[in-house]
Write a protein that holds these residues in place. Structure first.
Motif, short mmCIF file in Angstrom:
data_model
loop_
_atom_site.label_atom_id
_atom_site.label_comp_id
_atom_site.label_asym_id
_atom_site.label_seq_id
_atom_site.Cartn_x
_atom_site.Cartn_y
_atom_site.Cartn_z
N VAL A 1 -6.45 3.50 -1.96
CA VAL A 1 -5.64 4.01 -3.07
C VAL A 1 -6.42 5.03 -3.89
O VAL A 1 -5.91 6.10 -4.25
N GLY B 1 0.81 -1.21 0.00
CA GLY B 1 0.00 0.00 0.00
C GLY B 1 0.84 1.26 0.00
O GLY B 1 0.51 2.25 -0.66
N ARG C 1 -8.14 -1.90 0.48
CA ARG C 1 -6.94 -1.28 -0.09
C ARG C 1 -7.28 -0.50 -1.35
O ARG C 1 -6.73 0.58 -1.59
N GLN D 1 2.20 1.91 -3.47
CA GLN D 1 1.21 2.51 -4.35
C GLN D 1 1.07 4.00 -4.05
O GLN D 1 0.92 4.82 -4.97
N ARG D 2 1.12 4.36 -2.79
CA ARG D 2 1.09 5.78 -2.43
C ARG D 2 2.33 6.50 -2.96
O ARG D 2 2.24 7.66 -3.39
N THR E 1 -5.72 -0.22 -9.26
CA THR E 1 -6.19 -1.01 -8.11
C THR E 1 -6.32 -2.49 -8.44
O THR E 1 -6.93 -3.23 -7.68
#
Length: 327
Positions: free
Chosen positions: A183, A148, A179, A151-152, A172
């Protein structure tokens, strides 16, 4: 008065070895809007996204125009005026450089600032996307981040230079629901923070309904339907859109099997005569098998379908099966 589009695509065609995978696609992206591009695998969604970024493979041949704020040199604008949020954050980040160094390099690639200033902007970008203790985590490598957090981090990289347009290609995929919403929430917050429009490539119609302003439905490399997302999902005017919606669990009444679209999408080099969807369409008529429909404007929508006037409401009934008798 409607604002001028940030991004304008006209008659885009993308071919490999003479076989077109994207066929005459036209659409606009307006300031600050979220345009979702949806369709089954092979519809041409990701190729279209790559065309917007000037990132098509070298063996692709193209025609038509893609203009970003009037400019056609898209590669020169990448990272500055338009940026990518990739599907796979781990492969998008270099394993041999810290996350902070990679964000700082993105800053210095478009702006003449000192290394110290670029580093400060990188830390600020990580902080904005909710990375805890951003100054310390900027010194960490991608493998030291959770999925996660990675992805950030790629969202931070895409937005660090405040682009006008973000392109998110299935951001996604393979994430669980919690999650996925996290996102999308971060992506939406960052889009608002930098004032960017977003082109969201996805196969998830639930995501479209919650996060998009307009929806572009693609099939076999062409536009099938384009319009306000709530209208497209609430009352589709193309049978293909109705078939995608019918496969969602919320449209399956008790006692009925969850329907699926019959058949499979055609390969780019093996398109049927006429409408590419006709072999799978419950409303197909003789004209559908002989003449490919051109997009027609209906109020705020574009629809490419000979039979759009015959679509029932709710359109998902076209694909529903009869209840099964109890055994």
């Amino acid at each position: 008065m409607r604002p001028e589009p940030l991004l304008s695509v006209r008659d885009l065609r993308i071919a490999f070895d003479g076989v077109e995978a994207v066929r005459g696609l036209s659409f606009d992206v307006r300031p600050r809007e979220v345009l979702a591009v949806v369709g089954e695998s092979g519809a041409g969604k990701s190729l279209t996204a790559r065309a917007l970024l000037g990132m098509l493979p070298p063996d692709a041949t193209t025609s038509g125009t893609v203009r970003l704020l009037g400019e056609t040199d898209l590669a020169a604008q990448r990272g500055r005026r338009i940026a990518l949020v990739p599907q796979d954050a781990l492969s998008a980040l270099s394993p041999v450089h810290t996350v902070g160094d990679q964000l700082a390099a993105a800053v210095r690639s478009v702006t003449r600032v000192s290394r110290k200033e670029a580093r400060a902007r990188a830390v600020a970008a990580l902080d904005r996307v909710g990375i805890p203790d951003a100054a310390r985590k900027a010194r960490a490598y991608p493998h030291e981040y959770s999925g996660g957090m990675r992805q950030r981090a790629v969202i931070a990289m895409a937005t660090v230079n405040a682009p006008d347009v973000l392109v998110a290609d299935e951001p996604t995929t393979a994430l669980d629901e919690e999650r996925r919403e996290q996102v999308l929430s971060v992506l939406g917050e960052q889009r608002e923070a930098v004032g960017a429009a977003l082109v969201l490539v996805t196969h998830d119609l639930e995501v479209v309904g919650r996060h998009a302003d307009r929806a572009l439905v693609m099939y076999a490399g062409r536009l099938t339907e384009l319009g306000p997302a709530k209208e497209v999902l609430g009352r589709p005017l193309a049978p293909y859109t109705a078939g995608l919606l019918a496969s969602l669990p919320r449209y399956a009444p008790a006692g009925r099997r969850l329907p699926t679209l019959p058949g499979t999408p055609p390969a780019p080099g093996a398109l049927p005569e006429g409408c590419a969807f006709a072999p799978r369409c419950p409303l197909a008529a003789d004209a559908c098998h002989h003449e490919e429909p051109e997009p027609q404007r209906l109020d705020e929508r574009l629809v490419a379908c000979h039979r759009q006037a015959e679509i029932p409401h709710p359109a998902v009934e076209l694909f529903r099966e009869e209840p099964h008798a109890a055994s």
